[in-house]
Design an enzyme around this catalytic site. Structure first.
Site, PDB file in Angstrom:
ATOM      1  N   LYS A  63       3.082 -11.262   3.352  1.00 45.58           N
ATOM      2  CA  LYS A  63       1.929 -11.736   2.983  1.00 45.58           C
ATOM      3  C   LYS A  63       0.795 -12.014   4.138  1.00 45.58           C
ATOM      4  CE  LYS A  63       1.302 -11.658  -0.390  1.00 45.58           C
ATOM      5  NZ  LYS A  63       0.899 -10.575  -1.460  1.00 45.58           N
ATOM      6  N   GLY A  64       1.079 -11.068   5.453  1.00 43.45           N
ATOM      7  CA  GLY A  64       0.323 -11.236   6.502  1.00 43.45           C
ATOM      8  C   GLY A  64      -0.935 -10.248   6.395  1.00 43.45           C
ATOM      9  N   ARG A  67       0.361  -4.306   4.377  1.00 47.31           N
ATOM     10  CA  ARG A  67      -0.129  -3.272   3.586  1.00 47.31           C
ATOM     11  C   ARG A  67      -1.511  -2.515   3.843  1.00 47.31           C
ATOM     12  NH1 ARG A  67       1.828   1.378   1.542  1.00 47.31           N
ATOM     13  NH2 ARG A  67       3.171   0.085   0.624  1.00 47.31           N
ATOM     14  N   ARG A 146      -0.928 -14.279  10.032  1.00 53.06           N
ATOM     15  CA  ARG A 146      -2.321 -15.036   9.648  1.00 53.06           C
ATOM     16  C   ARG A 146      -1.864 -16.239   9.713  1.00 53.06           C
ATOM     17  NH1 ARG A 146      -2.340 -13.947   2.994  1.00 53.06           N
ATOM     18  NH2 ARG A 146      -4.104 -15.449   3.261  1.00 53.06           N
ATOM     19  N   TYR A 254     -13.051  -5.227   2.348  1.00 49.06           N
ATOM     20  CA  TYR A 254     -13.264  -4.107   2.949  1.00 49.06           C
ATOM     21  C   TYR A 254     -12.192  -3.170   1.975  1.00 49.06           C
ATOM     22  CZ  TYR A 254     -16.453  -5.649   6.333  1.00 49.06           C
ATOM     23  OH  TYR A 254     -17.315  -6.016   7.022  1.00 49.06           O
ATOM     24  N   LYS A 269      -4.068  -7.647  -4.062  1.00 40.07           N
ATOM     25  CA  LYS A 269      -4.827  -8.245  -2.826  1.00 40.07           C
ATOM     26  C   LYS A 269      -6.034  -8.967  -3.213  1.00 40.07           C
ATOM     27  CE  LYS A 269      -1.803  -5.812  -0.999  1.00 40.07           C
ATOM     28  NZ  LYS A 269      -0.355  -6.690  -0.469  1.00 40.07           N
ATOM     29  N   GLY A 270      -6.133 -10.084  -2.471  1.00 37.85           N
ATOM     30  CA  GLY A 270      -7.440 -10.919  -2.981  1.00 37.85           C
ATOM     31  C   GLY A 270      -6.907 -11.844  -4.113  1.00 37.85           C
ATOM     32  N   PRO A 272      -6.328 -14.704  -6.501  1.00 44.18           N
ATOM     33  CA  PRO A 272      -6.624 -16.130  -6.272  1.00 44.18           C
ATOM     34  C   PRO A 272      -5.326 -17.056  -6.026  1.00 44.18           C
ATOM     35  CG  PRO A 272      -7.753 -15.515  -8.092  1.00 44.18           C
ATOM     36  CD  PRO A 272      -6.769 -14.350  -7.756  1.00 44.18           C
ATOM     37  N   HIS A 273      -5.461 -17.975  -5.046  1.00 43.60           N
ATOM     38  CA  HIS A 273      -4.136 -18.582  -4.489  1.00 43.60           C
ATOM     39  C   HIS A 273      -3.700 -19.694  -5.515  1.00 43.60           C
ATOM     40  CE1 HIS A 273      -4.037 -17.594   0.041  1.00 43.60           C
ATOM     41  NE2 HIS A 273      -3.580 -16.550  -0.771  1.00 43.60           N
TER      42      HIS A 273
END
EC number: 2.8.2.-
Length: 306
Positions: A63-64, A67, A146, A254, A269-270, A272-273
């Protein structure tokens, strides 16, 4: 009959090589630097396009942004990537199959191309550094990191999503993270964010200059500078450009452009947490202060983490 079969196999090999060359040219926009002249003999054709062990591996972190980094490196005409996570060095069942099996998971390349594999589970697995070194002590390693608190929350969010998809219950993050009001060091996702502990094992096997650290937060904000650094580390000619990226306002990150085609990472990807209270997040950030400082000292740079 035998000669007919052999002739058919030779034709297939010729077509495969030509297809690889054409794909290289298309992806590079027709740049002459990425076009390979076809070999002159049938034996050369046989040896030109084949599966090779990776010259570079993205070892983590989970999760850093592994990909995203892999797909961005794949923009380079001299790079081919393994599309799926192989988990060769960290899964015993796979490792027992040997290097021939591992090689068979790699993409076909021509001489001069770099094969890149990524499995984020490698970074935190204790047995992996020595195994990677046994394969190739000169392999180049990329570690993308991250903010460890954000990584942990993203890690939990992915597990939560997978559990809900299978209609299985899962505890709220705060219940897993805290025990009697304090951070529970036994929480597995917390351990994955202790970067200094895992990097120490890699540095016992590989010199520091063989491990390139990518700023995952910077890669999301502005991909090009981080990709240029990665190109230099991998001894690749500069072929990735700012024009290879565009910001997708709908997705909030991006996307990639190559040879007139665009590509965005999948919907995971992206995402919501999962929610975490301000108080719990403050405790998490305090918990990471010392581990983060140790990591900064190891890599010779600091990051703007909580």
């Amino acid at each position: 009959m035998l000669w007919t079969v052999l002739l058919a196999l030779l034709v297939l090999l010729l077509l495969q090589t030509q297809l690889s060359v054409c794909l290289r040219e298309l992806r590079s926009g027709g740049s002459s630097s990425s076009v390979y002249s076809p070999p002159s003999s049938s034996s050369s054709f046989y040896n030109a396009t084949q599966q090779r062990l990776p010259g570079a591996i993205i070892i983590g972190v989970r999760k850093g942004g592994t990909r995203a980094l892999l797909e961005m490196l794949n923009l380079h005409p001299d790079v081919e990537v393994a599309k799926a996570e192989v988990h060769y060095f960290n899964v015993e069942e796979h490792y027992r199959r040997g290097l021939a099996w591992y090689r068979a998971q790699m993409p076909f390349t021509v001489p001069g191309q770099l094969t890149v594999e990524k499995t984020p589970g490698y970074f935190a697995a204790p047995q992996v550094p020595a195994r990677v070194s046994d394969m190739n002590p000169a392999v180049r390693l990329l570690l993308i990191v991250r903010d460890p608190a954000e990584r942990l929350i993203s890690d939990y969010t992915q597990v939560l999503h997978n559990r809900l998809t299978r209609h299985k219950p899962y505890k709220p993050l705060e219940e897993l993270l805290l025990h009697k009001g304090h951070i529970d060091p036994g929480y597995k996702a917390l351990h994955r964010s202790l970067y200094h502990q895992h990097l120490a094992r890699w540095l016992e096997v590989f010199p520091r200059e063989q491990i390139h650290v990518v700023d995952g937060d910077a890669l999301i904000r502005d991909p090009f500078p981080e990709l240029r650094k990665a190109e230099r580390f991998l001894d690749l000619p500069p072929r990735i450009n700012p024009s290879n990226f565009y910001y997708n306002t709908t997705k909030g990150f991006y996307c990639l452009l190559s040879a007139g085609h665009d590509k965005c990472l999948d919907e995971s990807k992206g995402r919501p947490h999962a929610p975490l209270s301000t108080q719990a997040l403050k405790k998490l950030c305090r918990y990471f202060r010392k581990p983060n400082k140790l990591f900064f000292e190891m890599v010779g740079r600091s990051f703007a983490w909580c």
